[in-house]
Write an enzyme that holds these catalytic residues in place. Structure first.
Site, PDB file in Angstrom:
ATOM      1  CD  GLU A   1      -2.773   1.195   2.447  1.00 48.19           C
ATOM      2  OE1 GLU A   1      -2.760   0.269   3.262  1.00 48.19           O
ATOM      3  OE2 GLU A   1      -3.498   2.202   2.537  1.00 48.19           O
ATOM      4  NE  ARG A  59       3.786  -7.653  10.600  1.00 53.29           N
ATOM      5  CZ  ARG A  59       3.114  -7.019   9.629  1.00 53.29           C
ATOM      6  NH1 ARG A  59       2.088  -7.580   9.054  1.00 53.29           N
ATOM      7  NH2 ARG A  59       3.462  -5.812   9.267  1.00 53.29           N
ATOM      8  CE  LYS A  62       3.114   0.194   4.809  1.00 54.29           C
ATOM      9  NZ  LYS A  62       2.594  -0.077   3.475  1.00 54.29           N
TER      10      LYS A  62
END
Ligand code: ATP
Ligand code: MG
Length: 549
Positions: free
Chosen positions: A32, A257, A267
């Protein structure tokens, strides 16, 4: 021989290929564009590109740009740059926003099939009626609207007749499902916001869980790899593919992850560090972003080797940041020229060395890689050594310089300290030594031994340089969500003004060196200019870290 460690995703793909279920493997990396990529994304990039590559398939770079308020073209550009820099070339570049029309059509299809409805409940109410793990959800009073009403309302949503939050489109699945994601999830929301790609063409935007499977299906993705938190969303992913009658059926697979010690890897938090000026931008060398690692001096080779070594797992864990350091040392060991730099200079006058004389000493550029040749190091009566390498009143086992002691100057001579000079405040200004011409490095001198070897630069010829030393950005891993900023290490950047050997020719951005006893350094691209060279310390030399075989 392939040195990539085996992983369960490769096995799944190999089985699919061998069974003839998949003709061409297609993966995608779907960021994204709401921030810069970090080392966690690098893991996903390596995984997707390497897997497709191994099976001679394709990998798309797809911007998952369905949330206009947080996205920006700056991020799109930085993401492309980072993927290319890591050494990967995408087969296709796509934007989820290119599929908005197709997604809208499928939503109309869902409404026509009685599988979606426009709901007027406010967001808070939808959340409250979703139920819990032990309690079923409650049906919305708008759940049984007529298909024709839903079609009309949805068209009006698109036409901009409602305000943000006034209405949503929801899937009509099952409010009692044990999987909360299947309790009539929201498919579309209203957001009157300009989009970096579609401008003001849309004021309704699809939710991730609806958009992602459609994107994958439209692109012919075969293996859609995502992180573990989406495991519970997989039934919804499959529902969307089925209900929307997609021709192609991608499959979602989840892996753990990457988390690293002593940093943050989201982020949202990284953005906060940038916006509150805790760091010097997204590419601050302390950041775990790909651009930060690049500016710090990490190489794509080291990052890829790291990503392959950590492999893929099915459960979350924290990887020691020392492991990343291990791989940059390995990569630079043979590549980086060795040199000497004095970070905190102390002047030394060699009183028995002839004034005006300068001699050139010869040393290998990299003893582990003789092909790199030799370098010339000037030596004269005045040199700089590290302040730390001298103590007036040393403790036991201090083998460096102190009054009356003799040490070896790397690549040069033995020197012995005779005198210490101080300023009015009592700070040591300079020290006076004598050298022994017999002890020249490489002369085969065996007369006596010294216990310490220190580095130095010639005071007359050395070039000034700035050194930036970094330590962990975050001091504690057990961070409390709200206050991670309080765990920021205030001493994570130390700036020193020193000197380097004058023979480092054409030192330009991203050149990498190993400074004797100090470790690996990268020429900083942002602060280096005609007047001064700025070095970022990539990593020190020593590490207790070893890869377990
Ligand atoms: P963040 O939580 O840091 O904002 P994200 O998952 O929201 O990350 P996306 O841009 O949605 O970021 O991620 C793009 C791809 O990178 C996704 O497939 C995601 O699963 C993967 N990814 C993100 N963070 C990690 C990580 N720490 N380890 C491995 N893969 C990751
Ligand atoms: Mg995200």
């Amino acid at each position: 021989m392939d040195n990539r460690s085996s992983n369960f995703l490769r096995n799944i793909i190999a089985d699919d290929v061998n069974a003839g279920k998949v003709k061409e493997v297609v993966t995608r990396f779907p960021p994204e564009p709401n921030g810069y990529l970090h080392i966690g994304h690098a893991k996903s990039i390596c995984l997707n590109f390497d897997l497709a590559d191994e099976f001679k398939g394709k990998t798309n770079l797809r911007f998952d740009d369905t949330n206009p308020s947080k996205e920006d073209i700056e991020y799109v550009e930085s993401i492309k740059e980072d993927v290319l820099w890591l050494g990967y070339r995408w087969d296709n570049l796509f934007y989820a926003s290119d599929y908005f029309e197709a997604m809208y059509d499928r939503a109309v299809l869902l409404i026509n099939k009685g599988l979606a409805y426009v709901c007027d409940l406010p967001a808070e109410q939808i959340r409250l009626t979703r139920g819990t793990l032990t309690k079923p959800g409650q049906e919305s009073p708008y759940r049984n609207r007529e298909v024709s009403t839903n079609l009309q309302l949805f068209a009006k949503m698109r036409a901009g007749e409602f305000k943000d939050g006034e209405k949503v489109l929801r899937a009509k699945i099952d409010m009692t499902s044990p999987n909360i994601n299947l309790r009539d999830p929201i498919l579309y929301r209203i957001a009157h916001a300009s989009h970096h790609n579609t401008g003001d063409a849309w004021c309704i935007y699809p939710m991730y869980d609806y958009a992602h499977p459609i994107e994958d299906a439209l692109e012919g993705v075969t293996h859609s790899i995502c992180t573990l938190e989406f495991e519970d969303h997989r039934p919804l992913y499959d529902w969307v593919i089925r209900a929307c009658e997609m021709e192609h059926t991608p499959r979602q697979y989840e892996f753990a992850r990457l988390n690293l010690t002593n940093t943050v890897m989201s982020k949202r938090k990284l953005k906060q560090l940038v916006e509150e000026h805790v760091v010097d931008g997204w590419d601050d060398p302390r950041m775990p972003t790909i651009s930060g690692l690049r500016r710090r001096g990490y190489t794509p080779e080291a990052i890829r080797a790291f990503a392959r070594e950590i492999g893929v797992a099915k459960s979350d864990s924290i990887v020691d940041a020392k492991m990343l350091e291990h791989f940059i040392r390995e990569d630079l060991k043979l590549k980086a020229p060795r040199t000497m730099g004095v970070l905190s200079p102390l002047k030394v006058v060699i009183t028995n060395y002839p004034e005006e004389q300068v001699e050139m000493l010869e040393a290998e550029i990299n003893p582990e890689n003789p092909a790199m040749g030799n370098r010339q190091i000037p030596f004269s009566r005045e040199i700089y050594i590290e302040q730390d390498d001298f103590m007036e009143d040393p403790p036991a086992k201090y083998f460096r310089l102190f009054p009356g002691n003799e040490v070896r100057l790397k690549h040069a001579y033995f020197i012995k300290c005779n005198d210490v000079f101080k300023d009015e405040q009592g700070n040591i200004k300079e020290i006076h030594c004598t050298y022994d011409p017999e002890t020249k490095s490489g002369s085969g001198f065996t007369g006596r031994k010294v216990k310490g070897t220190i580095h130095w630069v010639d005071a007359g010829k050395a070039r000034p340089a700035e050194f930036r030393l970094y330590s962990d950005l975050i001091v504690q891993d057990e961070e409390d969500e709200k206050s991670f900023l309080e765990n920021v290490n205030p001493g994570s950047l130390e700036i020193l003004q020193g000197f380097i050997e004058p023979n480092l020719h054409n030192v330009g951005p991203h050149d990498k060196f190993q400074f004797f006893r100090h470790g690996y350094f990268n020429v900083d691209p942002k602060y280096t200019n005609q007047e001064k060279v700025v070095f970022n310390q990539i990593v020190s030399l020593k590490s207790s870290f070893e890869i377990k075989k």
